[in-house]
Motif scaffolding. Structure first.
Motif, short mmCIF file in Angstrom:
data_model
loop_
_atom_site.label_atom_id
_atom_site.label_comp_id
_atom_site.label_asym_id
_atom_site.label_seq_id
_atom_site.Cartn_x
_atom_site.Cartn_y
_atom_site.Cartn_z
N PRO A 25 0.81 -1.22 0.00
CA PRO A 25 0.00 0.00 0.00
C PRO A 25 0.85 1.27 0.00
O PRO A 25 0.36 2.35 -0.31
CB PRO A 25 -0.82 -0.11 1.29
CG PRO A 25 0.02 -0.97 2.18
CD PRO A 25 0.76 -1.93 1.28
N HIS A 53 -0.38 2.50 -10.50
CA HIS A 53 -0.66 2.16 -9.10
C HIS A 53 -1.07 3.43 -8.33
O HIS A 53 -0.40 3.82 -7.37
CB HIS A 53 0.57 1.53 -8.44
CG HIS A 53 1.02 0.27 -9.07
ND1 HIS A 53 1.78 0.24 -10.23
CD2 HIS A 53 0.80 -1.03 -8.73
CE1 HIS A 53 2.02 -1.01 -10.55
NE2 HIS A 53 1.44 -1.81 -9.67
N GLU A 55 -3.21 3.95 -6.19
CA GLU A 55 -3.58 3.70 -4.80
C GLU A 55 -2.38 3.58 -3.87
O GLU A 55 -2.53 3.60 -2.64
CB GLU A 55 -4.43 2.41 -4.71
CG GLU A 55 -3.66 1.10 -4.88
CD GLU A 55 -3.13 0.80 -6.29
OE1 GLU A 55 -2.40 -0.20 -6.43
OE2 GLU A 55 -3.43 1.54 -7.25
#
Length: 198
Positions: A25, A53, A55
């Motif tokens: 993450p 990506h 996120e």
């Protein structure tokens, strides 16, 4: 991790590949000990990773700033500014950096005025970068990381009090530059490296 057992450094491309494979993450790309050519040639791959990506929270670890012994300024401020610009290009959030490279005992033996000049010059580099980002409505965070004992025995910046000194001085400079206190507080923090602390 960017250092291998044989002492060599993992390429930025390998860092990107690992970040992609691990599906984390948050990822910190370590740009220390890199030539400008190596970083320049990797920017496209870094940008592509961030696009694919969105996120993932991105941060960059920059080189430890060195002090110019003649005038107590911080060396390579243009390189630091360039790394922070890259962070913003990647829509990254945090720029992690170690305190200025100076021996703790040596710093403590300098006159208070000289100590203050070194810390102020160091913090000013990051306060000015934050101010530019805030003016562009692109808030970034500078995170001061505690120094390791190993390899740099006695380096200043190992204790919470010393890191707090950098935070307070940076906030003070930001205030003098016209940045609201609440915004300043949200732009300066600590990276606690537990391995360095141990």
């Amino acid at each position: 991790c960017t250092k291998l057992k044989d002492g060599s450094v993992v390429s930025i491309e390998d860092q990107i590949e690992s970040a992609d494979r691990l599906e984390l993450p948050a990822v910190q790309f370590d740009l220390r000990n890199r030539t400008e050519e190596e970083i320049e040639s990797s920017i496209e791959a870094l940008v592509e990773f961030c696009k694919t990506h969105p996120e993932v929270a991105i941060s960059i670890h920059g080189d430890t700033p060195k002090i110019n012994e003649k005038d107590l300024s911080i060396k390579d401020t243009e390189i630091i500014a360039g790394r922070i610009e890259l962070l913003q290009k990647l829509t990254g959030e945090i720029y992690t950096v170690h305190p200025p490279r100076i021996n703790s005992k040596m710093l403590s033996e300098l006159p208070a005025e000289t100590q203050n000049a070194i810390i102020t010059n160091y913090c000013s580099v990051f306060a000015e970068a934050i101010k530019k980002a805030v003016e562009r409505e692109n808030v970034i965070k500078i995170s001061f990381e505690n120094m390791p004992v190993k390899g740099e025995e006695g380096s200043w910046g190992q204790t919470p009090e010393e890191i707090l000194t950098l935070i307070r001085k940076t906030e003070e400079i930001l205030s003098a530059l016209g940045i609201e206190k609440e915004i300043a507080r949200g732009c300066v923090g600590i990276t606690l490296d537990i391995n360095h602390a141990l």
